[in-house]
Design a protein around this motif. Structure first.
Motif, short mmCIF file in Angstrom:
data_model
loop_
_atom_site.label_atom_id
_atom_site.label_comp_id
_atom_site.label_asym_id
_atom_site.label_seq_id
_atom_site.Cartn_x
_atom_site.Cartn_y
_atom_site.Cartn_z
N THR A 326 0.85 -1.19 0.00
CA THR A 326 0.00 0.00 0.00
C THR A 326 0.89 1.24 0.00
OG1 THR A 326 -0.14 -0.06 2.43
CG2 THR A 326 -1.95 -1.08 1.19
N ILE A 327 0.38 2.29 -0.60
CA ILE A 327 1.08 3.56 -0.61
C ILE A 327 0.59 4.37 0.59
CG2 ILE A 327 1.59 5.65 -1.93
CD1 ILE A 327 0.89 4.06 -4.46
N PRO A 328 1.48 4.83 1.46
CA PRO A 328 1.05 5.57 2.64
C PRO A 328 0.23 6.81 2.28
CG PRO A 328 3.35 4.94 2.84
CD PRO A 328 2.94 4.63 1.44
N LYS A 329 -0.75 7.13 3.13
CA LYS A 329 -1.61 8.29 2.92
C LYS A 329 -0.82 9.59 2.93
CE LYS A 329 -5.60 6.15 2.66
NZ LYS A 329 -6.39 6.16 1.41
N ALA A 330 0.37 9.56 3.51
CA ALA A 330 1.19 10.77 3.52
C ALA A 330 1.52 11.27 2.12
CB ALA A 330 2.50 10.51 4.29
N HIS A 331 1.44 10.36 1.14
CA HIS A 331 1.72 10.75 -0.25
C HIS A 331 0.46 11.20 -1.00
CE1 HIS A 331 5.70 9.45 0.47
NE2 HIS A 331 5.48 8.15 0.35
N ALA A 332 -0.64 11.38 -0.27
CA ALA A 332 -1.89 11.79 -0.92
C ALA A 332 -2.00 13.29 -1.06
CB ALA A 332 -3.09 11.26 -0.12
N SER A 333 -1.01 14.02 -0.60
CA SER A 333 -1.02 15.48 -0.76
C SER A 333 0.40 15.99 -0.77
CB SER A 333 -1.81 16.15 0.37
OG SER A 333 -1.20 15.91 1.63
N ILE A 334 0.60 17.03 -1.55
CA ILE A 334 1.90 17.67 -1.63
C ILE A 334 1.69 19.09 -2.11
CG2 ILE A 334 2.35 16.94 -4.02
CD1 ILE A 334 5.30 16.60 -3.24
N THR A 341 10.17 12.08 -0.42
CA THR A 341 10.78 10.79 -0.73
C THR A 341 9.70 9.73 -0.63
OG1 THR A 341 12.95 11.47 0.13
CG2 THR A 341 12.53 9.10 -0.06
N LEU A 342 9.45 9.07 -1.75
CA LEU A 342 8.37 8.08 -1.79
C LEU A 342 8.75 6.81 -1.03
CD1 LEU A 342 7.33 8.55 -5.50
CD2 LEU A 342 5.87 9.00 -3.52
N GLN A 343 7.78 6.28 -0.31
CA GLN A 343 7.95 5.02 0.41
C GLN A 343 6.76 4.12 0.14
OE1 GLN A 343 8.35 6.35 4.50
NE2 GLN A 343 10.58 6.44 4.32
N ILE A 371 7.78 12.46 -10.93
CA ILE A 371 8.47 11.46 -10.11
C ILE A 371 9.81 11.16 -10.76
CG2 ILE A 371 8.42 9.12 -9.19
CD1 ILE A 371 5.39 9.23 -9.23
N LYS A 372 10.87 11.28 -9.99
CA LYS A 372 12.20 10.98 -10.50
C LYS A 372 13.06 10.47 -9.35
CE LYS A 372 16.10 12.92 -13.07
NZ LYS A 372 16.67 14.15 -13.70
N GLY A 373 13.67 9.32 -9.57
CA GLY A 373 14.57 8.77 -8.57
C GLY A 373 13.91 8.50 -7.23
N GLY A 374 12.63 8.10 -7.26
CA GLY A 374 11.92 7.83 -6.01
C GLY A 374 11.49 9.07 -5.26
N ILE A 375 11.56 10.22 -5.90
CA ILE A 375 11.16 11.49 -5.27
C ILE A 375 9.91 12.02 -5.97
CG2 ILE A 375 11.85 13.83 -4.64
CD1 ILE A 375 13.50 11.71 -3.30
N LEU A 376 8.92 12.42 -5.19
CA LEU A 376 7.68 13.01 -5.70
C LEU A 376 7.80 14.53 -5.63
CD1 LEU A 376 4.65 12.81 -6.54
CD2 LEU A 376 4.11 12.74 -4.10
N TYR A 377 7.60 15.19 -6.76
CA TYR A 377 7.68 16.66 -6.82
C TYR A 377 6.31 17.22 -7.15
CZ TYR A 377 12.74 15.89 -7.27
OH TYR A 377 14.04 15.51 -7.06
N GLY A 378 5.87 18.22 -6.39
CA GLY A 378 4.66 18.94 -6.72
C GLY A 378 4.94 19.95 -7.81
#
Length: 565
Positions: A326-334, A341-343, A371-378
């Protein structure tokens, strides 16, 4: 389970996919000798290695050698109760008792009808019995012969492939030919032929006691067939999604839970019954050698050949493999100006949950993020969907990109945001709409006085925004908002004219200068908050609103106003 002698290895196997970060670790617990085939005991506590020079038994817990038969042989088989052992020689077959003493002084032959047969190529016991099945007549058309060792009688004779692997289950006999697997019942009757689609040659087979058959050929997939249901395919033709070509060796554990394979490059892969790959510490090893592989029940022990011996690996930790992600809810907003850093949250089959960052494939089709190198950018405000793929499992999450707060922006970006807000809403960002009743605007009263006008006028002050009503001599009782003054210095900004031009452009509609300086003073509770000497103005028409920029003699924008007059 019985492993067949490998006569040839055809095809190349390529491996695709990225490395994983949370591999299931299979420690090396011991070594045993090499062999062209492995024969597991019915209890799974020891194994026989077989080659042309003889057969040897080893304890699978300690790796210690227990017993052996040192003599030239073509094949070897052991009964479930370990009281009968059969070795094939150039002269016929030999039978040994539980102590490995021969039960006849000379190699034995059989009468198949009117023909005496001594030319045997493979042997296997029917489970739970002292009846063996032979492949024979290497120089002729080939024979499949059943023989009861206790009664010393031939139970059946029929024609079949004279070479290949010979395996048995509780109900069936399996003969692997070059292009197909022939299935017979225990009395020698033909049951069916299994020819995997898209496969021109077969490399290896294995079977459980209850008839789960795995077949490896020169095509991409390992095929799994269910003997309880007429050998219907128990998994898709794309069972092994990580392979590009043929497979050298294949094995299934006695429970039918796990399937292992060794490719032409000697790369090991492990799968569950459904075909989902299990990522292990053995996957990246490149020191395995061509030869058979074997699994004890539930993959408790895994046998793989290396140069000069066979390694024993403890597969008990296979229970730690990934069950779901599952993708943590912390990644549901930016925010549009931030990065994360995506987890991934990984639930293992043993019930434990771990968080991983490596070995994950992240994808999105949304333009609001990158998304690049496991990093999510807004990137810009809006909604998005991200997808994670890890060890064959996928998860998706919907999210939103929020606007960066004005306080975090550069002067030019700050001005552009206000410009866009006037176009969209008719007023500055964060300001009350002009449709708001004036008496509902909450803020401490302040007074803005201008030296060229008669006195000052009062209105609420909120942060850097001063509001003035639309009331005038014609509509003295109006309760509508008429003008909003924004004073950048109150929020710590010193806006240069060139920055205004970059954000608003040079296409202002009403340049104005009286040649004199007008002093704007802002007071609240008898305290002077700001005083600016304004020497000229530029007015813009934006979305039906007038934006007026008030400059001092040093070309600093001291006041930006929006009105609806």
């Amino acid at each position: 389970m019985k492993r067949g002698i490998l006569l040839s290895a055809i095809g190349m196997l390529a491996v695709s996919g990225g490395s994983a970060s949370a591999l299931v670790t299979f420690p090396n617990t011991g070594t045993i000798g090499t062999g062209d085939e492995f024969i597991l005991s019915s209890k799974g506590d020891h194994v026989w290695t077989v080659d042309a020079n003889g057969s040897k038994a080893y304890d699978l817990e300690t790796g210690a050698r227990q017993s052996g038969i040192d003599r030239d042989m073509r094949d070897f088989a052991v009964s479930d109760d370990a009281t009968r052992h059969v070795a094939l020689t150039d002269e016929g077959f030999e039978v040994y008792d539980a102590t490995l003493k021969t039960m006849a002084s000379e190699p034995q032959t059989l009468m198949a009808g009117q023909e005496r047969v001594a030319d045997f190529s493979a042997v296997a016991f029917l489970p739970g019995s002292h009846t063996v099945v032979f492949l024979a007549d290497q120089s002729g058309e080939g024979k499949l012969i059943g023989y009861d060792l206790d009664e010393q009688i031939v139970t059946f004779v029929r024609g079949t492939q004279q070479f290949g692997e010979l395996l048995t289950s509780d109900r069936y006999i399996f003969v692997k030919a070059d292009e197909a697997v022939y299935v017979y019942t225990h009395d020698g009757k033909f049951f069916r032929e299994i020819t995997p689609a898209g496969t021109s040659s077969l490399q290896d087979i294995d079977v459980t006691r209850d008839g789960v058959l795995v077949v490896a050929g020169d095509a991409q997939g390992v095929r799994v067939y269910d003997g309880k249901h007429g050998f219907k395919s128990a998994a898709s033709d794309t069972f092994m999604t990580s392979t590009k070509a043929g497979i050298r060796s294949v094995a299934i554990d006695p429970s039918g839970t796990y399937v292992a394979a060794l490719d032409e490059d000697e790369r090991f892969r492990l799968f569950d019954r459904a075909g989902r790959r299990i990522y292990t510490s053995l996957d990246q090893r490149d020191d395995f050698v061509p030869g058979p592989i074997a699994l004890t029940n539930q993959a408790k022990t895994i046998m793989l050949g290396v140069e000069g011996h066979t390694n024993l690996y403890a597969g008990r930790t296979v229970i730690e493999r990934t069950a779901s992600v599952t993708i943590p809810k912390a990644h549901a907003s930016i925010r549009e100006d931030k990065k994360q850093t995506l987890q991934l949250s990984v639930k293992r089959l043993d019930g434990k949950t771990v968080t991983v960052q490596k070995g994950i494939s992240w994808t999105t089709t949304s333009k609001t993020i990158r998304i690049k190198g496991g990093i999510l950018y807004g990137v810009k405000p809006g909604s998005y969907t991200i997808k994670a793929t890890y060890e064959g499992h996928t998860a998706t999450l919907k999210g939103k990109v929020g606007r960066a707060p004005l306080t975090s922006l550069t002067d030019v970006d700050w001005l552009e945001r206000h410009w866009a807000s006037v176009i969209k809403t008719g007023t500055l960002e964060g300001a009350y709409a002009f449709s708001t009743p004036y008496n509902r605007i909450k803020g401490k009263k302040a007074t803005l006085s201008i030296s060229v006008s008669d006195g000052g006028f009062e209105g609420p002050l909120i942060n850097d925004l001063f509001y003035y009503s639309k009331a005038n001599m014609q509509y003295p009782k109006s309760n509508r908002l008429g003008i909003v003054y924004m004073m950048p210095a109150l929020s710590g900004r010193k806006i240069q004219r060139d920055e205004v031009f970059e954000a608003f452009g040079r296409g202002y509609t009403k340049p104005w200068s009286s040649g004199n300086t007008s002093v704007y003073s802002l007071e609240r509770e008898n305290k002077l908050l700001a005083r600016y000497g304004i020497t000229y103005k530029h007015a813009y028409l934006v979305g039906g609103r007038n934006i007026t920029v008030h400059y001092d003699k040093e070309d600093i924008a001291r006041i930006i106003s929006v009105d609806c007059f």
